[in-house]
Design a protein around this motif. Structure first.
Motif, PDB file in Angstrom:
ATOM      1  N   ALA A  62       0.838  -1.212   0.000  1.00 39.67           N
ATOM      2  CA  ALA A  62       0.000   0.000   0.000  1.00 39.67           C
ATOM      3  C   ALA A  62       0.873   1.261   0.000  1.00 39.67           C
ATOM      4  N   GLU A  63       1.940   1.255   0.794  1.00 41.66           N
ATOM      5  CA  GLU A  63       2.867   2.404   0.797  1.00 41.66           C
ATOM      6  C   GLU A  63       3.460   2.594  -0.599  1.00 41.66           C
ATOM      7  N   TRP A  64       3.855   1.473  -1.219  1.00 41.02           N
ATOM      8  CA  TRP A  64       4.475   1.528  -2.542  1.00 41.02           C
ATOM      9  C   TRP A  64       3.508   2.154  -3.553  1.00 41.02           C
ATOM     10  N   VAL A  65       2.241   1.726  -3.518  1.00 41.58           N
ATOM     11  CA  VAL A  65       1.262   2.288  -4.464  1.00 41.58           C
ATOM     12  C   VAL A  65       1.116   3.785  -4.225  1.00 41.58           C
ATOM     13  N   SER A  66       0.987   4.175  -2.943  1.00 45.99           N
ATOM     14  CA  SER A  66       0.811   5.598  -2.656  1.00 45.99           C
ATOM     15  C   SER A  66       2.024   6.408  -3.136  1.00 45.99           C
ATOM     16  N   LEU A  67       3.227   5.896  -2.859  1.00 48.15           N
ATOM     17  CA  LEU A  67       4.439   6.628  -3.259  1.00 48.15           C
ATOM     18  C   LEU A  67       4.525   6.803  -4.773  1.00 48.15           C
ATOM     19  N   ASN A  68       4.076   5.787  -5.504  1.00 50.41           N
ATOM     20  CA  ASN A  68       4.274   5.807  -6.954  1.00 50.41           C
ATOM     21  C   ASN A  68       3.081   6.322  -7.750  1.00 50.41           C
ATOM     22  N   TYR A  69       1.924   6.431  -7.093  1.00 51.20           N
ATOM     23  CA  TYR A  69       0.722   6.808  -7.852  1.00 51.20           C
ATOM     24  C   TYR A  69      -0.038   7.998  -7.270  1.00 51.20           C
ATOM     25  N   GLN A  70       0.385   8.559  -6.140  1.00 54.49           N
ATOM     26  CA  GLN A  70      -0.440   9.639  -5.578  1.00 54.49           C
ATOM     27  C   GLN A  70      -0.489  10.841  -6.505  1.00 54.49           C
ATOM     28  N   HIS A  71       0.605  11.130  -7.209  1.00 53.42           N
ATOM     29  CA  HIS A  71       0.598  12.286  -8.125  1.00 53.42           C
ATOM     30  C   HIS A  71      -0.217  11.976  -9.392  1.00 53.42           C
ATOM     31  N   LYS A  72      -0.682  10.717  -9.526  1.00 51.91           N
ATOM     32  CA  LYS A  72      -1.545  10.365 -10.667  1.00 51.91           C
ATOM     33  C   LYS A  72      -2.998  10.219 -10.226  1.00 51.91           C
ATOM     34  N   GLY A  73      -3.298  10.688  -9.016  1.00 52.04           N
ATOM     35  CA  GLY A  73      -4.691  10.727  -8.561  1.00 52.04           C
ATOM     36  C   GLY A  73      -5.129   9.522  -7.743  1.00 52.04           C
ATOM     37  N   ILE A  74      -4.198   8.604  -7.443  1.00 53.02           N
ATOM     38  CA  ILE A  74      -4.599   7.423  -6.672  1.00 53.02           C
ATOM     39  C   ILE A  74      -4.419   7.711  -5.180  1.00 53.02           C
ATOM     40  N   VAL A  75      -5.521   7.576  -4.441  1.00 51.63           N
ATOM     41  CA  VAL A  75      -5.487   7.761  -2.987  1.00 51.63           C
ATOM     42  C   VAL A  75      -5.579   6.378  -2.349  1.00 51.63           C
ATOM     43  N   VAL A  76      -4.680   6.123  -1.403  1.00 51.85           N
ATOM     44  CA  VAL A  76      -4.676   4.828  -0.712  1.00 51.85           C
ATOM     45  C   VAL A  76      -5.000   5.077   0.760  1.00 51.85           C
ATOM     46  N   THR A  77      -5.940   4.304   1.276  1.00 53.40           N
ATOM     47  CA  THR A  77      -6.303   4.410   2.696  1.00 53.40           C
ATOM     48  C   THR A  77      -6.212   3.020   3.317  1.00 53.40           C
ATOM     49  N   CYS A  78      -5.455   2.898   4.400  1.00 47.65           N
ATOM     50  CA  CYS A  78      -5.246   1.597   5.044  1.00 47.65           C
ATOM     51  C   CYS A  78      -5.879   1.593   6.432  1.00 47.65           C
ATOM     52  N   LEU A  79      -6.795   0.657   6.617  1.00 46.28           N
ATOM     53  CA  LEU A  79      -7.435   0.476   7.925  1.00 46.28           C
ATOM     54  C   LEU A  79      -6.623  -0.554   8.705  1.00 46.28           C
ATOM     55  N   MET A 107     -10.970   8.570   3.978  1.00 44.02           N
ATOM     56  CA  MET A 107     -11.059   8.645   2.503  1.00 44.02           C
ATOM     57  C   MET A 107     -11.417  10.055   2.070  1.00 44.02           C
ATOM     58  N   GLU A 108     -12.392  10.640   2.775  1.00 42.51           N
ATOM     59  CA  GLU A 108     -12.847  11.980   2.387  1.00 42.51           C
ATOM     60  C   GLU A 108     -11.715  12.996   2.509  1.00 42.51           C
ATOM     61  N   LYS A 109     -10.808  12.760   3.496  1.00 40.32           N
ATOM     62  CA  LYS A 109      -9.686  13.700   3.687  1.00 40.32           C
ATOM     63  C   LYS A 109      -8.443  13.268   2.908  1.00 40.32           C
ATOM     64  N   GLY A 110      -8.507  12.114   2.239  1.00 39.06           N
ATOM     65  CA  GLY A 110      -7.341  11.616   1.499  1.00 39.06           C
ATOM     66  C   GLY A 110      -6.234  11.123   2.407  1.00 39.06           C
ATOM     67  N   GLU A 111      -6.589  10.612   3.580  1.00 31.77           N
ATOM     68  CA  GLU A 111      -5.561  10.157   4.534  1.00 31.77           C
ATOM     69  C   GLU A 111      -5.200   8.694   4.319  1.00 31.77           C
ATOM     70  N   PHE A 112      -3.940   8.377   4.644  1.00 31.80           N
ATOM     71  CA  PHE A 112      -3.419   7.019   4.411  1.00 31.80           C
ATOM     72  C   PHE A 112      -3.785   6.049   5.526  1.00 31.80           C
ATOM     73  N   LEU A 113      -3.600   6.462   6.780  1.00 32.61           N
ATOM     74  CA  LEU A 113      -3.661   5.476   7.876  1.00 32.61           C
ATOM     75  C   LEU A 113      -4.867   5.712   8.777  1.00 32.61           C
ATOM     76  N   VAL A 114      -5.603   4.627   9.056  1.00 32.03           N
ATOM     77  CA  VAL A 114      -6.756   4.682   9.958  1.00 32.03           C
ATOM     78  C   VAL A 114      -6.465   3.764  11.138  1.00 32.03           C
ATOM     79  N   LEU A 115      -6.434   4.344  12.344  1.00 27.97           N
ATOM     80  CA  LEU A 115      -6.122   3.561  13.546  1.00 27.97           C
ATOM     81  C   LEU A 115      -7.282   3.667  14.541  1.00 27.97           C
ATOM     82  N   PRO A 116      -8.231   2.724  14.484  1.00 24.15           N
ATOM     83  CA  PRO A 116      -9.354   2.785  15.439  1.00 24.15           C
ATOM     84  C   PRO A 116      -8.920   2.603  16.890  1.00 24.15           C
TER      85      PRO A 116
END
Ligand SMILES: NC(=O)c1ccc[n+]([C@@H]2O[C@H](COP(=O)([O-])OP(=O)(O)OC[C@H]3O[C@@H](n4cnc5c(N)ncnc54)[C@H](O)[C@@H]3O)[C@@H](O)[C@H]2O)c1
Length: 269
Positions: A160-177, A226-235
């Motif tokens: 997931a980190e790899w996708v975010s690093l390589n695709y965030q500037h192409k519009g891909i948002v990754v969120t990990c629960l 997701m709405e804020k475009g954040e990567f990490l969700v820690l309940p």
């Protein structure tokens, strides 16, 4: 991200966290494909939210391709892919068979890779999209889970980190629960049977597992991220605190966690 009429796929959507995520996405107007190995639950949840059921084993590469094909034909190109399906393993030893290791690797790790390979190119072409990965606190701070669960969840977070690093500037948002304990099938709950057993009583590790949150909390926190475009969700905030302790002094964290896990298993420490 406005979810109205967006095409969202949720794997493992028939029960637990996936069920709650599917309901939360539908409540915000998304068109949801509920994908699960369990046909009855897939249909039940899809009917409940007005979505489309697809019976799918995400541990099978071709089945993931077929899932995306069916989702696209139902609602158009996938805007949100929630890789949530996962399986557990138990035990503090190395005794898993090659078949068990292969299965947990395909379901908990490779399914995330296959889904991204299927949906990200089209998301990029269309200006963006969202990958949601249900991973686990076990990816940040190794805990009482088994070997396969631990290494696949670490791998899933790395991917997931790899996708975010390589695709965030192409519009891909990754969120990990990344929750700790959640009140789902993995904790012995059966949503089809309110009187279902709670196997915590017979399991010393589960008795000592700490706060168990509801899947609805995980879903709401994930949608807010997701709405804020954040990567990490820690309940469970203590997961983040433990992750910081690990980063500050890895050896002390390993020694302290070793003692804690042995105490959880009822061993003399
Ligand atoms: N419950 C917890 O304490 C907890 C904690 C951290 C992370 N997680 C993660 O949450 C995710 C969801 O699990 P849950 O807790 O909701 O459990 P759950 O057992 O309630 O739900 C899992 C769902 O996934 C489906 N599934 C299993 N294998 C599948 C496959 N190969 N293909 C398609 N569907 C499949 C099951 O049929 C089930 O409906 C998992 O990835 C799990 O690792 C759970």
């Amino acid at each position: 991200m406005d979810l109205q009429d967006k095409c969202a796929v949720v794997t493992g959507g028939g029960h637990g966290i996936g069920r709650a995520l599917a309901e939360a996405l539908a409540a915000r107007g998304a068109k949801v494909v509920v994908a699960d190995l369990n046909g009855e639950r897939t249909k039940k949840i899809a009917d409940r939210i007005g979505g489309t059921p697809v019976v799918c084993d995400v541990g099978d590469r071709d089945a993931v391709t077929e899932l995306v094909r069916q989702a696209t034909s139902a609602y158009g190109p996938v805007d949100v892919f929630v890789s949530n399906a996962g399986i557990g393993d138990r035990g503090p030893d190395l005794a898993s068979t090659p078949e068990q290791i292969d299965l947990i690797t395909r379901v908990n790790l490779l399914a995330h890779v296959w889904a991204a390979q299927e949906v990200v190119p089209s998301m990029v072409e269309r200006g963006g999209g969202h990958l949601v990965q249900t991973i686990s606190s076990a990816s940040l701070i190794t805990g009482p889970s088994g070997m396969g669960y631990t290494f696949t969840k670490h791998g899933a977070l790395g991917f997931a980190e790899w996708v975010s690093l390589n695709y965030q500037h192409k519009g891909i948002v990754v969120t990990c629960l990344c929750p700790n304990a959640v009140n789902t099938g993995m904790m012995g709950r059966n949503e089809d049977d309110d009187a279902a057993r709670d196997d915590r009583a017979s399991d010393p590790v589960r008795q000592n597992i700490g706060e168990i949150v509801e899947p609805e909390l995980c879903a709401e926190m994930t949608l807010a991220a997701m709405e804020k475009g954040e990567f990490l969700v820690l309940p469970h905030p203590r997961v983040g605190e433990s992750f910081m302790r690990k980063a500050n002094d890895y050896d002390a964290w390993l020694a302290g966690t070793n003692r804690r896990l042995r105490r959880m298993r009822g061993e003399e420490v």
